[in-house]
Design a protein around this motif. Structure first.
Motif, mmCIF file in Angstrom:
data_model
loop_
_atom_site.group_PDB
_atom_site.id
_atom_site.type_symbol
_atom_site.label_atom_id
_atom_site.label_comp_id
_atom_site.label_asym_id
_atom_site.label_seq_id
_atom_site.Cartn_x
_atom_site.Cartn_y
_atom_site.Cartn_z
ATOM 1 N N UNK A 49 0.825 -1.213 0.000
ATOM 2 C CA UNK A 49 0.000 0.000 0.000
ATOM 3 C C UNK A 49 0.858 1.261 0.000
ATOM 4 N N UNK A 52 1.639 -18.578 1.013
ATOM 5 C CA UNK A 52 1.404 -17.413 0.160
ATOM 6 C C UNK A 52 -0.074 -17.087 -0.009
ATOM 7 N N UNK A 94 -2.490 -13.029 -0.224
ATOM 8 C CA UNK A 94 -2.145 -13.020 -1.644
ATOM 9 C C UNK A 94 -1.694 -11.672 -2.176
ATOM 10 N N UNK A 95 -1.755 -10.653 -1.329
ATOM 11 C CA UNK A 95 -1.254 -9.345 -1.761
ATOM 12 C C UNK A 95 0.237 -9.187 -1.483
ATOM 13 N N UNK A 111 3.395 -9.965 -2.693
ATOM 14 C CA UNK A 111 3.715 -10.487 -4.010
ATOM 15 C C UNK A 111 5.192 -10.820 -4.181
ATOM 16 N N UNK A 122 -5.680 -15.618 -5.736
ATOM 17 C CA UNK A 122 -4.846 -14.988 -6.760
ATOM 18 C C UNK A 122 -4.236 -13.712 -6.212
ATOM 19 N N UNK A 123 -3.090 -13.284 -6.775
ATOM 20 C CA UNK A 123 -2.521 -12.008 -6.325
ATOM 21 C C UNK A 123 -3.571 -10.906 -6.404
ATOM 22 N N UNK A 124 -3.622 -10.079 -5.380
ATOM 23 C CA UNK A 124 -4.725 -9.123 -5.268
ATOM 24 C C UNK A 124 -4.247 -7.871 -4.560
ATOM 25 N N UNK A 125 -5.183 -6.924 -4.437
ATOM 26 C CA UNK A 125 -4.915 -5.768 -3.592
ATOM 27 C C UNK A 125 -5.000 -6.191 -2.131
ATOM 28 N N UNK A 126 -4.464 -5.321 -1.284
ATOM 29 C CA UNK A 126 -4.407 -5.651 0.136
ATOM 30 C C UNK A 126 -5.807 -5.847 0.693
ATOM 31 N N UNK A 145 -7.993 -7.920 -0.141
ATOM 32 C CA UNK A 145 -8.970 -8.475 -1.073
ATOM 33 C C UNK A 145 -8.636 -9.929 -1.319
#
Lengths: 377, 374, 116
Positions: free
Chosen positions: A254, A285, A289-290, A292, C60-64, C66
């Motif tokens: 963020x 992970x 998931x954010x 990365x 899946x890779x996402x925003x924080x 989410x």
């Protein structure tokens, strides 16, 4: 003291065409008398700071037993009674800054437990008063001192207001929070504070010392330590928990420009944490998931560490650890004046690899804090 | 690989035949009912109710938490029977001796210390009967209700002479750091019987234990699991600082499943503090790092995995791993380290020390004593 | 490189898998919605029989803060350390450079042919 101890003075780096700057990232200026600080508080709670002995501040019971301040220079009065080494900015400038060749020192003050004080408004008012008093009496009159915006994080709204109030003041170079906390600092309620930091392009500094006070959990994850020795030895574990939290809660996703300084925590635990964290993240992970990148990437990119105190080691061991944790970029010289019980801060870094010395003494801080470090205030 | 005990073989020869000692195998308890024969009747009402209440932690693994390919279809467990563990672990990974750490370590942070003490004793007797006495390749741990040190000390004394038991075992989750003198009766009993004391992670933040960190509760399992090593560090510092290793110089203390290379931080920071802060700890006669190197052992698992292998070897050198580090598999948990692969870049002599010799020094000759009279 | 018949494609329904031994190694064969994939049954981490792991979807890779669930049936979790692998490429989800060896698969008549 009748003994003259040769004092190392910061030397110019080899081959540099500019003056070496020695930046001291951590100087604990002292409040000798709360009556002098109280007038800087907003009127509503001013009288609470002015009470004899100062405002009520929850304290833990851990106290260093033995002579204080090591060889820090101490003023004495006409009767020979020794005064506090950090109560008078003029004294600190003459006897430490000038004599030891420090160019800029960042003031971090005496109150490290503000974030675990139970009364949110008192905590916020104390922060405001200290910040105003620091600017007026230490920073404005002396070009060698820069201030930290001290905030109490248990009420993020008030912390944000304080950062916004002083965030563009050229006398302030960072936001400062005690690391003692009811909750790990990655938690979402604290994110507005980080937004405010980056809004004003200010790094965030965390300082141990309040653990076990007020609302904080016991100072270790297994209960209350017995001695100051045990307590202070354990405090880096606080930073470990905060690092874990800030990375997993996506603070650096963020706020990709946020930098965090960890004061007085040492370094030798970082390899274990980086590697354990990476290993677990590869497996877990999908829980966050954010996140990365490898956690160690965030740690190396966003966290800084100070030299006082460094762990005791052989100098080749120190060089190895600095290599692992990219200390050539992330390590900042700190004087920790006047708390010199563990030794002289310049002597503490004599084991540094020669090539790193100028970076640690000043270049890393200059890169981190930027032009604000030298601007007129 | 079985050792022929009948032959008179010199101890050092027997050691040289060993390939691998595993200091952390979590054998399953398929059902609380299996403890019934070992549990005094007055505790049976708890069994009728399916066992005592058990404070549970919030954090959950993203996967199953154990090695999915090691599950025995017959009982749905990966470590439900000795023969299954021998097949899945000991034989496959060439492990000669395995130290059982079980699955009930968390009893030391449950609130009813009386039933937990009873269960601990019953569990220890069950371990001896089912896993140790019939097999020469397993050794047991005396599980203790750490929340009741006096009862724990009695349990250590009860089983302290048993050749089938090689250590005392408690959770690292605790209400009070393990250096505190309330625990010293346990250590006195342990050294009287020449037993090391081991602590093991997992139950942090549960029951009567403190929050998992000194700044409260992490949100995720990822943090929670990574934070485990902080409890180990805190106990290690407590033991040194409160003078446990001065009072009990022969006490060996093992940190199991907390990772390994945090020891240099404890050594380096405490040594830095020691010269200035002796007034508070005048009973210490050595530097803190010297106590750590003399008395402490660290299991490998989960072994840290830097991309750059020499970095790990450097950290291990700092903590004198040739003396202080012992191999652990953590079978059948998800973060198991494969001994056939995870240590291949280690120098051969260091690997031998970690795989066999340090465990021999820690546990002593009891490790090779027959279990037939356990 | 050589081509090997490893199975009849009918033996592996959509969503299924089969472990086979060919050319001195074990492979996992997967059928994802009618397309077949072959992965070596060795995890690059510590050598587990990775193809025995659970076949799942993932976040899946996402925003924080989410959470987006997807790729159901396309992700293989190693039965040991739970590393997630994209079955269609063999690549781990955390780093595409960390991957399970994969082999091209063709359907020839009613057979699956793998090129090793």
């Amino acid at each position: 003291m009748g003994i003259t101890i040769p004092v190392p003075v910061a030397e110019a780096s080899q081959g540099s065409s500019t003056t070496l700057q020695t930046i001291d990232a951590d100087l604990h200026h002292h409040i000798a008398n709360w009556q002098e600080v109280a007038p800087y508080a907003p009127e509503g709670l001013r009288q609470r700071l002015a009470r004899p002995g100062g405002p009520p501040l929850a304290r833990h019971g851990f106290k260093m037993i033995g002579p204080r301040f090591g060889d820090a220079p101490r003023p004495s009065d006409a009767n020979g009674k020794l005064g506090h080494p950090a109560a008078d900015p003029a004294w600190v400038k003459a006897e430490y800054i000038d004599k030891r060749g420090v160019d800029i020192a960042i003031l971090t003050g005496p109150v490290l437990s503000l974030g675990v004080q139970p009364n949110y408004d008192m905590a916020a008012t104390i922060a405001t008063a200290i910040n105003n008093w620091t600017l007026a009496t230490w920073v404005r009159p002396f070009s060698c001192f820069k201030g930290s915006i001290l905030v109490a994080h248990q009420d993020p709204a008030q912390a944000v207001a304080e950062i916004d109030r002083l965030g563009d003041d050229p006398g302030m170079v960072q936001v400062l929070m005690g690391s003692a906390s009811e909750a790990p600092l990655g938690r979402r309620q604290f994110h507005p504070i980080y937004a405010a930091c980056v809004r004003h392009d200010l790094p965030l500094a965390l300082h141990i010392g309040g653990e076990g006070a007020g609302m904080s959990p016991p100072a270790t994850a297994v209960g209350h330590p017995t001695t100051y020795f045990e307590w202070y030895g354990s405090l880096p574990q606080v930073y470990m928990a905060h690092i874990m939290s800030m990375v997993t809660e996506g603070v650096f996703e963020k706020f990709p420009t946020l930098k965090v300084i960890l004061y007085e925590g040492g370094l030798f635990w970082l390899p274990h944490i980086m590697w354990r964290f990476d290993k677990n993240w590869k497996a877990q992970r999908s829980e966050t998931p954010w996140v990365k990148e490898r956690p160690s990437s965030y740690i190396l990119r966003h966290f800084y560490h100070t030299t006082y105190p460094l762990e005791v080691s052989h100098s080749d061991e120190l060089a190895e650890i600095l290599d692992i944790v990219e200390g050539q970029r992330t390590l900042l010289f700190s004087g920790n004046y006047p708390n010199w019980e563990l030794g002289d801060p310049f002597e503490m870094i004599t084991g540094l690899p020669a090539g790193l010395r100028s970076r640690v003494l000043g270049e890393n801080a200059m890169a981190l804090y930027g032009e604000r470090l030298f601007g007129s205030h | 690989m079985t050792l022929t005990i009948e032959r008179e073989v010199a101890f050092v020869d027997r050691v040289s035949m060993l390939q691998l000692v595993d200091t952390d195998i979590h054998n399953d308890l398929p059902s609380l009912e299996e403890l019934r024969p070992f549990l005094a009747k007055k505790w049976h009402p708890w069994l009728e109710s399916g066992g005592p209440g058990s404070a549970a932690r919030y954090y959950a693994n993203m996967g199953s938490g154990r090695m999915d390919d090691a599950v025995n279809e017959d009982d749905g467990l990966a470590a439900g029977s000795p023969d299954w563990v021998i097949q899945q672990l000991m034989t496959k990974y060439r492990i000669d001796i395995g130290i059982l750490t079980g699955s009930v370590i968390g009893l030391s942070i449950q609130h009813d210390y009386r039933i937990q003490a009873a269960l601990a004793s019953a569990y220890n007797d069950w371990t001896l009967a089912k896993w140790v006495r019939p097999y020469e390749c397993f050794k047991g741990s005396i599980i203790c209700p750490g929340q009741d040190p006096n009862t724990s000390a009695r349990e250590v004394r009860r089983l302290g002479q048993n050749p089938g038991m090689v250590q005392v075992l408690m959770a690292s989750a605790a209400r009070i750091p393990y250096g505190n003198n309330i625990y010293w009766p346990i250590y006195r009993a342990a050294v009287d019987h020449d037993l090391p004391v081991a602590i093991h992670v997992g139950s942090e933040g549960t029951g009567i234990a403190n929050p998992p960190t000194s700044v409260g509760y992490p949100s995720t399992y990822l943090e929670f699991h990574t934070d485990h090593s902080q409890t180990m560090m805190a106990h290690c510092i407590s033991l040194i600082s409160d003078g446990v290793f001065e009072e009990f110089p022969t006490l060996k203390f093992a940190f199991i499943e907390g990772g390994t290379v945090w020891a240099p931080y404890v050594m380096g920071r405490l040594d830095r503090l020691y010269s200035a802060l002796k007034a508070e700890v005048p009973y210490l006669t050595m530097r803190p790092s010297e106590y750590l190197l003399r008395n402490c052992y660290f299991s490998t698992q989960p072994i840290e995995e830097p991309h750059n292998h020499p970095h790990l070897l450097q950290m291990l050198r700092m903590m004198h791993a040739e003396k202080t580090v012992v191999f652990a598999s953590d079978y059948p948990h998800w973060d198991f380290d494969n001994p056939l692969m995870a240590f291949n870049f280690f120098p051969a002599d260091l690997k031998r020390r970690i795989f066999v010799e340090n465990a021999i020094e820690m546990y002593g000759a009891r490790l090779l004593e027959s279990n037939r009279r356990a | 490189m050589s081509r090997h018949v490893v199975a009849r494609w009918e033996d592996i329904p959509a969503g299924g898998r089969k472990i086979v031994r060919v050319a001195g190694r074990e492979l996992g064969l997967f059928n994802i919605e009618g397309t077949f994939y072959a992965l070596k049954n060795v995890c690059p981490h510590q050598g587990s029989r990775v193809c025995l792991g659970r076949i799942v979807g993932t976040a899946l890779p996402s925003n924080v803060y989410e959470y987006t669930y997807g790729r159901e049936g396309q992700i293989l979790r190693c039965p040991w350390h739970e590393w997630e692998y994209d079955i269609t490429t063999g690549e781990s989800l955390f780093d595409p450079n960390v991957k399970i060896v994969s082999y091209p698969v063709e359907i020839v008549g009613d057979e699956l042919v793998v090129t090793i």
